[in-house]
Motif scaffolding. Structure first.
Motif, PDB file in Angstrom:
ATOM      1  N   HIS A 308       1.333   3.610  -1.788  1.00 50.92           N
ATOM      2  CA  HIS A 308       2.094   2.407  -2.111  1.00 50.92           C
ATOM      3  C   HIS A 308       3.125   2.054  -1.044  1.00 50.92           C
ATOM      4  O   HIS A 308       3.862   1.082  -1.224  1.00 50.92           O
ATOM      5  N   SER A 309       3.199   2.823   0.018  1.00 48.24           N
ATOM      6  CA  SER A 309       4.069   2.484   1.151  1.00 48.24           C
ATOM      7  C   SER A 309       3.302   1.780   2.252  1.00 48.24           C
ATOM      8  O   SER A 309       3.757   1.748   3.397  1.00 48.24           O
ATOM      9  N   LYS A 310       2.109   1.237   1.911  1.00 47.53           N
ATOM     10  CA  LYS A 310       1.256   0.519   2.871  1.00 47.53           C
ATOM     11  C   LYS A 310       0.801   1.421   4.011  1.00 47.53           C
ATOM     12  O   LYS A 310       0.676   0.985   5.155  1.00 47.53           O
ATOM     13  N   MET A 311       0.583   2.695   3.705  1.00 48.51           N
ATOM     14  CA  MET A 311       0.123   3.651   4.703  1.00 48.51           C
ATOM     15  C   MET A 311      -1.290   4.120   4.341  1.00 48.51           C
ATOM     16  O   MET A 311      -1.665   4.178   3.178  1.00 48.51           O
ATOM     17  N   LEU A 312      -2.054   4.464   5.381  1.00 51.45           N
ATOM     18  CA  LEU A 312      -3.385   5.035   5.219  1.00 51.45           C
ATOM     19  C   LEU A 312      -3.417   6.335   6.008  1.00 51.45           C
ATOM     20  O   LEU A 312      -3.283   6.336   7.237  1.00 51.45           O
ATOM     21  N   ASN A 313      -3.545   7.466   5.283  1.00 53.42           N
ATOM     22  CA  ASN A 313      -3.520   8.782   5.899  1.00 53.42           C
ATOM     23  C   ASN A 313      -4.942   9.345   5.974  1.00 53.42           C
ATOM     24  O   ASN A 313      -5.732   9.196   5.034  1.00 53.42           O
ATOM     25  N   VAL A 314      -5.238   9.994   7.099  1.00 57.51           N
ATOM     26  CA  VAL A 314      -6.546  10.606   7.330  1.00 57.51           C
ATOM     27  C   VAL A 314      -6.364  12.118   7.303  1.00 57.51           C
ATOM     28  O   VAL A 314      -5.584  12.668   8.091  1.00 57.51           O
ATOM     29  N   TYR A 315      -7.046  12.781   6.361  1.00 56.32           N
ATOM     30  CA  TYR A 315      -6.956  14.233   6.219  1.00 56.32           C
ATOM     31  C   TYR A 315      -8.299  14.862   6.556  1.00 56.32           C
ATOM     32  O   TYR A 315      -9.365  14.319   6.208  1.00 56.32           O
ATOM     33  N   GLN A 316      -8.245  16.018   7.225  1.00 56.16           N
ATOM     34  CA  GLN A 316      -9.418  16.875   7.392  1.00 56.16           C
ATOM     35  C   GLN A 316      -9.166  18.102   6.537  1.00 56.16           C
ATOM     36  O   GLN A 316      -8.371  18.965   6.897  1.00 56.16           O
ATOM     37  N   ASP A 317      -9.781  18.139   5.367  1.00 52.97           N
ATOM     38  CA  ASP A 317      -9.427  19.084   4.308  1.00 52.97           C
ATOM     39  C   ASP A 317      -7.962  18.857   3.917  1.00 52.97           C
ATOM     40  O   ASP A 317      -7.647  17.848   3.318  1.00 52.97           O
TER      41      ASP A 317
END
Length: 897
Positions: A308-317
C-alpha cells in the motif's frame, strides 16, 4: 522508498469511476493465436469486460485504439476472470467469467479485417450456469487427474464449494466450521483444494474426499440415508498462520518442487505439499497483492509483492532482490509475455490504472539548481547563533503545563456575563428544591478576522450547573464578521458546584491554497459566574463545625465595599459580618476582625467553605488592585483540615464500592432472568404442554428484583455524583490552604492542582482515589523524596480500584509533612537532582522542638506554619514579635457576630 521507479512500457486508465479487485485481471493467449503472445483480460465491478493487446511504438506510449481488442458490457458485476480448457471436445482456451449468481464461459475469436480498421474480435457464449448461492471466488484445474480439460470450483459466500464438470454441474459440499470465505486455489500435484478459513489457518481438502462426502444439497435426510449415502467431509491437513490471508497460490516449475504460497497481512509463507513450512518472511509493510514466477536460480522461486506504499518488491525465496516504485497501489499483479518481451509486469489498481512495466536501472534523480555565491558575514552569523541559543535556552527552562496563547488570533471569542440575575428565571428541569432557582445571562460574541469555515460553538460549565443551550452551529464567517449568541446559566443539580468558571470553545477551519478544506483550529475563552447564582444573603450563624482564618497584610475592608450585591447599604451591622445561604439549604458565615487583619469563614459543611473563601480572596485582590496596591498578600497559618477531608474521601469511596456491588448483583439477576426466560420458551414451544412449575412467578419476582436493583444503582450514582462534587470543592479548599500556608508559586500551585484534581468526571474504570494516589506517590518518589532509595522505587503501571483509602490518606499526610519540612514541588529533573544534592539526608528540617515530636506521631495532621517556625526564633521576652506571629485563635481577637 526505492531509488528506481518502474519503467512504464504501456499504460491506460480503464473507464470512469469503475472499481476493480484481485480477481479482475488475467493474462493468457485467450484467442488461441498460437504465437505465444499473452493478452490482458480485465473485468470490472461495473460489468465491463476488456481485452488488450498492447503495441507501444516506444516504451511509455499511451494506449492506441488498436490496442483494445474487445470491450463489452455484461449485465452483472464481474468478480473474477480466468482462462482455461473449459469446453468439452476441444483443448482450446476459453474465458470463464464469474458473476454474483452466474458463471459464463466464452470463446474469444478474431476475424482478419479487409479494411484499415484491422482485425475484428468477438466473444461467443459457449454455456452458462445459474448459481443458487452468491459466489465469492473460483479456481480451476484438472480435478481428479483428468487429461486435456479443466474443471471449475466456485466458493460461495456461505461456505459451499460448487464443482462443475464443464457444461454440467457435478456436486456441492459445505466446508466444516465455515464463517467467512477466504482465498481458494487448486493443487494438481496432490489433487486437493487449499483455502484459508476465518480461523486463520490454511486447510487442504482432497478432491476424492469431497466427491465421496455427504452432498450439500441433501442435508435434510433420514438417519438411515446418512449411514449409507456418504462420509463426513474431513480436512487433509491444517496449518495455523495466525492472520488473515490476502491471496494463495500454488506453483510448480520444472526446477523446483510444488509449493503453496500464502500472502498474509504481515507475513509471507511458503508451504510444502503436506502443509509444512518451507520458509516464511515477516513483512514490515502492508501488502496488497503478489504473484510467484520462475527464477533463473535452480531451487528457488521469485515472488513479486505489491504493498500500500506504492512499492513493488522482488524476492528470491526470502531475500529481497529489488524494490521499485509504482505510480499506484496495485490490487493485482501478473507476469506476461507481450510482443516478444518476456517478463512484463502487469499491475492493476482499484480505480482502473492498468500498467505494463519493467524493472529499469535509470534513476530519476533531482538535480538541485545552482545557488548564487555570496560572501559570508561571520559576524552576522555569530549574532544570529547567539540569539537562537538564547531562545532555545529560555524554551528549555520554562515548563508550561498549558501552551501559550497566540498574540494575534484569526478568530476571537469573548463572553460577557450579565451583572444582574435574570428578571424571569430561565431555569428548566432543575432538581433544586428551593422556591426560586435564579439564572444569569451570558452573551458570547465571535469575531473573525479571516474566513472561518464550519464554526461550532460549545459552552461548558461545571455540573451541577447547566446552560439552556450548549451547542451552536454557524454558517461560514467572512473576514471582519461577527456572530453573537445569548444563553442562560442556572443550577440544575441539588448540590453546590465546585467551580463557578465557564468555558467557551469555538472550532473552525481556515482554508489555505494547499488545503481548500481548511486547517482545523480552536479558539476559547473563560468566564466567571456570579456568586448570587447559587446563594443569597441570609442571617449569620454564631456556631459552626468548621472554621478557617485567612491572614492579610492590609486592614480589613468593609463588606459594604467588596460585597455590595449581598449587603444592604442601610444596615451598618453587616459591615463586618455576612451570611450566605446556598440554594441547597446550607449556610456559611463570613466575619472580619475589628482588631486584626484577618477574615474568618465558618460553616457546618467543609465543602461549603470553598466558594465563599475563593470569592473573598478574588474580591479583595480586585479591590486593592483598583487602589494600585501591589503588595497585598494572603496567608494561612492554621492547621490543614485533613481529618474532615478524609471523611469526604471515605464517603465517596464507599459509594464507589456500593456501585460495584450493585453492578455484580444486577449481572447475577440478569443471568437468572435470561435462564428463566429460556426455560419458559422451551416449555411454550413443546408440542406436549407441561406444567410451568411456578416459573412464571419466579420470572416476575426476578424482574422486580432487577428493577429494584436498577433503581438503587441509579440512586447510588446520583449520590456518588454529589459526593464527588463535594470532594472536588474540599480539594480546591485544601489546595488553596496549602498554597497560602507554604506560599507556593503559580507553577507549584499548577502542579498541586494537577495532582489532586486530575479528573473532570469520576468513573468506575478510573476513579479519583487511585489516580490521586499514583500522582502523590510519584511526587513523593521524585521532588519530595528523602533519599536516592526512594527515587529508585518503581510505581505500578496499572491503575485499579484500591481495597480501601488507608494508603491514600497516609500518602496525603506524608505529602503535607514533606512540604512542612521544606520540600518544594517541581517536575524538572534538574531541580530534583539539585534538591537531593543540597539535602542528602532528605528535606531540610526545622529546629528540634516539641512541635516536631508531635508531627512524628502517626496519624497527626498538625503541621508547622511559617508563623510558628518564626516564633521559635524569637526570645520569649519579645512580646511584640510573639503577638504578631501568633496563631489566629489567640484570645486577644474580638470576633463580632
Amino acid at each position: 522508498m526505492s531509488l528506481f521507479k518502474a519503467r512504464d512500457w504501456w499504460s491506460t486508465i480503464l473507464g470512469e469511476e469503475e472499481e476493480f479487485d484481485q480477481g479482475c485481471l488475467c493474462v493468457a493467449d485467450v484467442d488461441n493465436s498460437g504465437s505465444g503472445q499473452d493478452k490482458i483480460i480485465v473485468g470490472s465491478y461495473m460489468g465491463y469486460l476488456r481485452i488488450f493487446n498492447p503495441h507501444p511504438v516506444k516504451p511509455g506510449d499511451g494506449v492506441q485504439p488498436e490496442d483494445l481488442l474487445l470491450e463489452v458490457q455484461l449485465q452483472e458485476p464481474i468478480l473474477q476472470v480466468e482462462v482455461g480448457k473449459f469446453v468439452s471436445g476441444t483443448e482450446g482456451l476459453h474465458l470463464a467469467v464469474l458473476h454474483c449468481r452466474k458463471l459464463c464461459v466464452y470463446a474469444v475469436s478474431g476475424t482478419l479485417g479487409n479494411v484499415e480498421h484491422g482485425n475484428q474480435y468477438q466473444i461467443k457464449l459457449m454455456y452458462e450456469h445459474n448459481l443458487q448461492r452468491t459466489a465469492c471466488n473460483m479456481t480451476y484445474g484438472p480435478f481428479g487427474g483428468v487429461k486435456g480439460r479443466d474443471l471449475i470450483c466456485i466458493q460461495s459466500m456461505d461456505g459451499m464449494l460448487m464443482l462443475f464438470e464443464q457444461e454440467s454441474y457435478a456436486f456441492g459440499r459445505f466446508l466444516p466450521g465455515f464463517l467467512l470465505p477466504g482465498p481458494l486455489t487448486y493443487s494438481s500435484r496432490t489433487d486437493s483444494f487449499i483455502t484459508v478459513s476465518s480461523c486463520r489457518q490454511v486447510e487442504s481438502y482432497k478432491y476424492q474426499v469431497l466427491a465421496f462426502a455427504t452432498d450439500a444439497d441433501e442435508r435434510q435426510e433420514t438417519e438411515q440415508q446418512k449411514l449409507s449415502s456418504g462420509k463426513k467431509l474431513a480436512v487433509d491437513w491444517v496449518l495455523n498462520i495466525g492472520e488473515q490471508a490476502l491471496d494463495i497460490c500454488v506453483v510448480s516449475f520444472n526446477q523446483a518442487v510444488s509449493s503453496v504460497f500464502v500472502l498474509g497481512e504481515r507475513n509471507f509463507f511458503c508451504l510444502k505439499d503436506n502443509g509444512q513450512i518451507r520458509f516464511m518472511k515477516k513483512l514490515d509493510y502492508s501488502p496488497s497483492c503478489f504473484v510467484p514466477y520462475c527464477s533463473v536460480k535452480e531451487g528457488t522461486i521469485n515472488t513479486l509483492i505489491g504493498n500500500h506504499s506504492k512499492m513493488l518488491n522482488v524476492y528470491q525465496d526470502v531475500t529481497l532482490k529489488w524494490a521499485t516504485q509504482l505510480p499506484h497501489i496495485p490490487v493485482s499483479v501478473k507476469v506476461a509475455n507481450l510482443q516478444g518481451l518476456k517478463g512484463v509486469i502487469v499491475t492493476l489498481s482499484d480505480n482502473g490504472h492498468l500498467q505494463c512495466s519493467y524493472l529499469g536501472t535509470d534513476p530519476s534523480l533531482f538535480q538541485a539548481p545552482q545557488v548564487d555565491s555570496r560572501d559570508i558575514n561571520y559576524e552576522e552569523f555569530d549574532a544570529e547563533m547567539k540569539e537562537l541559543q538564547k531562545i532555545i535556552k529560555e524554551a528549555t527552562k520554562t515548563q508550561d503545563i498549558l501552551p501559550k496563547s497566540e498574540k494575534h488570533r484569526d478568530l476571537i471569542v469573548t463572553a460577557e456575563v450579565s451583572p444582574d440575575l435574570d428578571a424571569e428565571s430561565q431555569a428548566i428541569e432543575s432538581e433544586v428544591k428551593a422556591e426560586a432557582v435564579p439564572s444569569v445571562t451570558v452573551k458570547i460574541k465571535i469575531q473573525s478576522r479571516v474566513t472561518a469555515q464550519k464554526p461550532n460553538l460549545a459552552v461548558c460549565v461545571q455540573a451541577p450547573l447547566a446552560v439552556t443551550c450548549d451547542q451552536f452551529v454557524f454558517d461560514d464567517l467572512e473576514p471582519d464578521s461577527s456572530e453573537t449568541v445569548v444563553l442562560s446559566v442556572f443550577l440544575k443539580g441539588n448540590c453546590s458546584p465546585s467551580e463557578l468558571e465557564g468555558n467557551c470553545v469555538v472550532s473552525y477551519n481556515t482554508p489555505t491554497d494547499l488545503n481548500p478544506e481548511g486547517i482545523p483550529k480552536v479558539a476559547q475563552c473563560n468566564f466567571r459566574l456570579p456568586l448570587r447564582l447559587i446563594c443569597f444573603p441570609a442571617q449569620p450563624s454564631k456556631a459552626a463545625n468548621h472554621k478557617l482564618t485567612i491572614d492579610t497584610n492590609k486592614p480589613p475592608v468593609s463588606f459594604l465595599t467588596i460585597f455590595p450585591d449581598f449587603v444592604d447599604s442601610s444596615e451598618d451591622d453587616q459591615a463586618n459580618v455576612l451570611g450566605f445561604e446556598f440554594l441547597t439549604g446550607s449556610k456559611t458565615t463570613l466575619l472580619a476582625s475589628k482588631t486584626s487583619q484577618r477574615y474568618r469563614i465558618q460553616s457546618d459543611q467543609l465543602e461549603d467553605l470553598w466558594l465563599i473563601t475563593e470569592e473573598l480572596m478574588l474580591r479583595l485582590r480586585e479591590h486593592f488592585k483598583k487602589q494600585n496596591c501591589k503588595d497585598f498578600a494572603c496567608t494561612f497559618s492554621g492547621s490543614i483540615p485533613l481529618q474532615e477531608y478524609f471523611e469526604l474521601i471515605d464517603r465517596h469511596f464507599e459509594l464507589r464500592l456500593n456501585a460495584e456491588k450493585f453492578q455484580e448483583l444486577l449481572s447475577e439477576r440478569a443471568v437468572q432472568f435470561r435462564a428463566i426466560e429460556r426455560r419458559l420458551l422451551t416449555r411454550f414451544k413443546d408440542k406436549t404442554p407441561a406444567p410451568l412449575q411456578h416459573l412464571d412467578t419466579l420470572l416476575e419476582g426476578t424482574f422486580r428484583e432487577v428493577i429494584a436493583l436498577a433503581d438503587a444503582a441509579e440512586e447510588n450514582q446520583a449520590n456518588m455524583f454529589q459526593a464527588f462534587t463535594k470532594l472536588k470543592s474540599a480539594t480546591h479548599l485544601v489546595i488553596m490552604l496549602i498554597s497560602l500556608w507554604q506560599k507556593l508559586s503559580s507553577d507549584q500551585v499548577a502542579i498541586l492542582e494537577a495532582t489532586f484534581l486530575p479528573l473532570a468526571e469520576d468513573t468506575q474504570e478510573l476513579g479519583w482515589e487511585e489516580t490521586v494516589d499514583a500522582a502523590i506517590s510519584y511526587l513523593l518518589r521524585t521532588c519530595l523524596s528523602k533519599s536516592s532509595k526512594e527515587q529508585a522505587l518503581t510505581l505500578s503501571s496499572q491503575l485499579c480500584m484500591p481495597k480501601d483509602t488507608s494508603r491514600l490518606k497516609k500518602n496525603i499526610t506524608l505529602f503535607c509533612d514533606r512540604l512542612a519540612k521544606g520540600g518544594r514541588l517541581s517536575l524538572s529533573t534538574e531541580s530534583t537532582t539539585q534538591q537531593a544534592a543540597v539535602m542528602p539526608g532528605g528535606c531540610t528540617t526545622i529546629p528540634e522542638s516539641d512541635l516536631e515530636e508531635r508531627m512524628a506521631i502517626p496519624g497527626s495532621t498538625t503541621f508547622p506554619s511559617h508563623g510558628q517556625i518564626a516564633k521559635q526564633k524569637y526570645k520569649s521576652g519579645d512580646r511584640v514579635a510573639a503577638f504578631l506571629l501568633s496563631v489566629p485563635d489567640c484570645k486577644g481577637n474580638k470576633w463580632c457576630v
